[in-house]
Design a protein around this motif. Sequence first.
Motif, short mmCIF file in Angstrom:
data_model
loop_
_atom_site.label_atom_id
_atom_site.label_comp_id
_atom_site.label_asym_id
_atom_site.label_seq_id
_atom_site.Cartn_x
_atom_site.Cartn_y
_atom_site.Cartn_z
N THR A 90 38.34 38.60 9.43
CA THR A 90 37.61 38.07 8.12
C THR A 90 37.82 36.39 8.16
O THR A 90 37.05 35.87 7.32
CB THR A 90 37.87 38.74 7.09
N GLU A 91 38.78 35.90 8.77
CA GLU A 91 39.14 34.42 8.50
C GLU A 91 38.36 33.58 9.44
O GLU A 91 38.54 32.18 9.33
CB GLU A 91 40.79 34.21 8.78
N GLU A 92 37.70 34.12 10.46
CA GLU A 92 37.05 33.42 11.38
C GLU A 92 35.58 33.51 11.27
O GLU A 92 34.76 34.50 10.73
CB GLU A 92 37.17 34.22 12.66
N ALA A 93 34.89 32.41 11.67
CA ALA A 93 33.21 32.28 11.39
C ALA A 93 32.71 31.43 12.49
O ALA A 93 33.26 30.77 13.25
CB ALA A 93 32.92 31.79 10.06
N TRP A 94 31.50 31.95 13.12
CA TRP A 94 30.48 30.94 13.69
C TRP A 94 29.68 30.06 13.30
O TRP A 94 29.00 30.63 12.19
CB TRP A 94 30.00 32.05 14.91
N ILE A 95 29.40 29.08 13.78
CA ILE A 95 28.51 28.17 13.28
C ILE A 95 27.59 27.61 14.28
O ILE A 95 28.00 27.22 15.14
CB ILE A 95 28.94 26.95 12.36
N PHE A 96 26.42 28.03 14.02
CA PHE A 96 25.78 27.77 15.58
C PHE A 96 24.17 27.51 15.12
O PHE A 96 23.69 27.51 14.02
CB PHE A 96 25.63 29.01 16.56
N LYS A 97 23.56 26.68 16.11
CA LYS A 97 22.27 26.10 15.85
C LYS A 97 21.22 27.11 16.24
O LYS A 97 21.31 27.98 17.26
CB LYS A 97 21.90 25.03 16.81
#
Length: 144
Positions: A90-97
Amino acid sequence: MNIWQPFGKPVKRDPMAFCDFRTVDENDFRTVVANLPPPGAGEYANVSRNKAHKGKWEYSANGETAPRYEVTNLAYNPEQKWYFASEMTTEEAWIFKIFDSKKDGRARCAVHSSFPYKDQPDHGEARTSVEVRAFVFWDDEEVE
């Protein structure tokens, strides 16, 4: 841009998957039309029953109108390379186009999905996640 993050518990099955855009053939993209149910029509599971091509903003379940929208899906191609983000916390995230209008050779989108795969059997509860979308415009670049 999208931000995708699990919440409540780590991802134990059906992890987020991304396709390496360098392995995507533009001919593999498919346009899919989704019909939203009109007000009072019931659950979203009923949407697939309307298979006839209607006007852009028409849905005929009960004579009322409701919007349609188009999305792009990717057809299977054995040349595609997929990568999985397994065991995300839950501390990780993806940021993507999601989309880029530039046609200069850069990746135009981050093809993503989630599905079980043979090397990691389901081992836990279904994931819970949140996805946020935002439009990003660069002042110093020309529009194509």
